[in-house]
Design an enzyme around this catalytic site. Structure first.
Site: not given
Length: 289
Positions: A15, A98, A100, A146, A196
């Site tokens: 990512e 968590r 991202n 995101n 995303d």
């Protein structure tokens, strides 16, 4: 267009690519592995550093080193490979959440959002880390925080909360780093995948990576589909422009959750891909803290 595999890293959840135009490195994270990678394109130079916990995003610091969005909070590294030093916690941090995706704005603030490990709707939030270390919760009710980016004139902030299947835009007040007047600029059809990570090019066009879609789509600032980049990895996660002239689109991907049959058909899932799409990007913001 078809993106080409440039690095077969096989990350579980690759990512957040970041281009370092000063040193010529491409950075990205493998979230659940707790690892930050970097690679100098065109060479065999490739390195990784461990974060000891999930790392949602990493960004460059103006004075060198990195700022990171960890599960437990924000941390900095004086240089790549050095020990991470805790900088700030965030409100609501818990073992169920968590961080991202994340990115720096042009004023040197680091933005990152959270999500629940079980994808519980509305459990996450979006946070802003100021250079002095103060953390502000700027958006509640987020499910999977995101991609984000800012317009070149600094008046708009684009943002993705993946399950909404939209790219939204806020009015952005650059001085205090405030957002307001949320509205949708792009709607992603279900058959295309889930939005995303994302980036803007120098013309203000919006490039969106599609999880489950094996593609990056380019939209005009008004939300019109202009280009589709095919990626031989169904779980396409994010993208950024880089290279000496910012004319290369680097694309990350993931392999976690894919069946053996799916991996047989897409063996390079988790790798880094690249394409020259005929567009140019611009330098990304650096953390000023």
């Amino acid at each position: 267009m078809q993106a080409e595999l440039v690095l077969d890293t096989r990350c579980g959840l690759g990512e957040g690519p970041v281009w370092d135009e000063r040193e010529g490195w491409l950075y990205w994270v493998d979230i659940m592995a707790g690892r930050i990678h970097r690679w100098r394109p065109g060479t065999a130079a490739q390195e990784a550093m461990e974060t000891q916990e999930p790392v949602g995003a990493a960004a460059l610091r103006e004075g060198g080193g990195l700022v990171c969005a960890l599960q437990s909070g924000f941390a900095v590294a004086a240089r790549f490979g050095s020990a991470l030093e805790p900088l700030a916690c965030y409100e609501g941090a818990s073992p169920e959440l968590r961080m991202n995706d994340g990115k720096c704005d042009t004023a040197g603030r680091f933005w990152a959002g959270t999500m629940a490990f079980d994808f519980r709707p509305g459990a996450g939030a979006l946070y802003r880390l100021d250079p002095g270390g103060a953390v502000t919760r700027v958006l509640d009710g987020v499910t999977i925080s995101n991609g984000m980016d800012w317009s070149a004139d600094g008046t708009r902030m684009y943002y993705i909360d993946s399950p909404r299947r939209t790219v939204d835009v806020f009015d952005f007040d650059a001085a205090p780093g405030a957002i307001a007047n949320r509205r949708t600029v792009i709607e992603i059809p279900e058959e295309a995948g889930v939005p995303d990570g994302m980036t803007l090019d120098a013309e203000g066009r919006i490039w969106v990576a599609l999880w489950g879609g094996g593609a990056v789509r380019c939209y005009s600032p008004e939300g019109k589909l202009e280009e589709v980049i095919e990626v031989a990895a169904p779980q396409t996660t994010s993208c950024c422009f880089g290279g000496a002239d910012f004319d290369v689109l680097f694309i990350t991907s993931a392999r976690d959750g894919l069946s053996e049959e799916q991996l047989a058909g897409a063996p390079h899932s988790g790798g880094v891909f690249a394409v020259r799409p005929g567009a140019r990007g611009r330098a990304m913001g650096r953390f000023a803290g």
